[in-house]
Design a protein around this motif. Structure first.
Motif, PDB file in Angstrom:
ATOM      1  N   LYS A  46      30.869   4.369  26.976  1.00  0.00           N
ATOM      2  CA  LYS A  46      30.028   4.169  24.602  1.00  0.00           C
ATOM      3  C   LYS A  46      29.032   3.294  25.203  1.00  0.00           C
ATOM      4  CE  LYS A  46      33.525   3.036  22.030  1.00  0.00           C
ATOM      5  NZ  LYS A  46      34.339   2.073  21.547  1.00  0.00           N
ATOM      6  N   ALA A  85      27.006   9.275  28.107  1.00  0.00           N
ATOM      7  CA  ALA A  85      27.077   8.710  27.328  1.00  0.00           C
ATOM      8  C   ALA A  85      27.435   9.876  26.497  1.00  0.00           C
ATOM      9  CB  ALA A  85      26.479   8.742  26.040  1.00  0.00           C
ATOM     10  N   MET A 113      29.609   8.181  23.430  1.00  0.00           N
ATOM     11  CA  MET A 113      29.904   7.872  22.078  1.00  0.00           C
ATOM     12  C   MET A 113      28.473   6.904  21.952  1.00  0.00           C
ATOM     13  SD  MET A 113      34.126   7.311  21.905  1.00  0.00           S
ATOM     14  CE  MET A 113      33.644   6.316  20.303  1.00  0.00           C
ATOM     15  N   HIS A 114      28.480   6.443  20.661  1.00  0.00           N
ATOM     16  CA  HIS A 114      27.361   5.322  20.425  1.00  0.00           C
ATOM     17  C   HIS A 114      28.170   4.474  19.409  1.00  0.00           C
ATOM     18  CE1 HIS A 114      24.212   7.120  22.673  1.00  0.00           C
ATOM     19  NE2 HIS A 114      24.684   8.013  22.202  1.00  0.00           N
ATOM     20  N   VAL A 115      27.852   2.647  19.348  1.00  0.00           N
ATOM     21  CA  VAL A 115      28.463   1.758  18.585  1.00  0.00           C
ATOM     22  C   VAL A 115      27.091   1.302  18.357  1.00  0.00           C
ATOM     23  CG1 VAL A 115      29.047   1.026  19.828  1.00  0.00           C
ATOM     24  CG2 VAL A 115      30.555   0.394  18.421  1.00  0.00           C
ATOM     25  N   GLU A 127      31.732   0.000  27.153  1.00  0.00           N
ATOM     26  CA  GLU A 127      33.394   0.681  27.130  1.00  0.00           C
ATOM     27  C   GLU A 127      33.183   1.864  27.900  1.00  0.00           C
ATOM     28  OE1 GLU A 127      37.187   2.265  25.451  1.00  0.00           O
ATOM     29  OE2 GLU A 127      35.710   1.205  23.798  1.00  0.00           O
ATOM     30  N   GLU A 128      33.977   2.244  29.014  1.00  0.00           N
ATOM     31  CA  GLU A 128      34.025   2.728  30.103  1.00  0.00           C
ATOM     32  C   GLU A 128      35.368   3.726  29.557  1.00  0.00           C
ATOM     33  OE1 GLU A 128      32.915   3.260  34.444  1.00  0.00           O
ATOM     34  OE2 GLU A 128      34.440   2.229  34.153  1.00  0.00           O
ATOM     35  N   PHE A 129      34.975   5.184  29.502  1.00  0.00           N
ATOM     36  CA  PHE A 129      36.218   5.906  29.515  1.00  0.00           C
ATOM     37  C   PHE A 129      37.023   6.699  30.971  1.00  0.00           C
ATOM     38  CE2 PHE A 129      33.816   6.091  25.576  1.00  0.00           C
ATOM     39  CZ  PHE A 129      35.002   5.466  24.834  1.00  0.00           C
TER      40      PHE A 129
END
Length: 70
Positions: free
Chosen positions: A67, A32, A34-36, A48-50
């Motif tokens: 994310k 992980a 990012m967190h939203v 979401e996958e980066f």
């Protein structure tokens, strides 16, 4: 065409992509970054996958960078 052949060959050898988007966050497979806050996605769900992650026969070759919704 070469990319498709490469993926086919890797699949035959046992290299599989890690499914991430829409799945529950698992630190064994996901990293992980990012967190939203998202009420629609639910708790601890990858939104979401980066970067794609891969496994080779039950071993993680590369974790998925994702994310995660809180």
């Amino acid at each position: 065409m070469i990319y498709k052949q490469l993926l086919t060959t890797l699949d035959e050898l046992g290299v599989k992509p890690i499914e991430a988007v829409g799945k529950e966050f698992d630190p064994n497979f996901h990293n992980a970054v990012m967190h939203v806050e998202d009420e629609e996605a639910g708790e601890n769900i990858v939104v979401e996958e980066f970067q794609k992650g891969y496994t080779y026969k039950d071993f993680v070759v590369r974790h998925s960078m994702v994310k995660v919704a809180n």
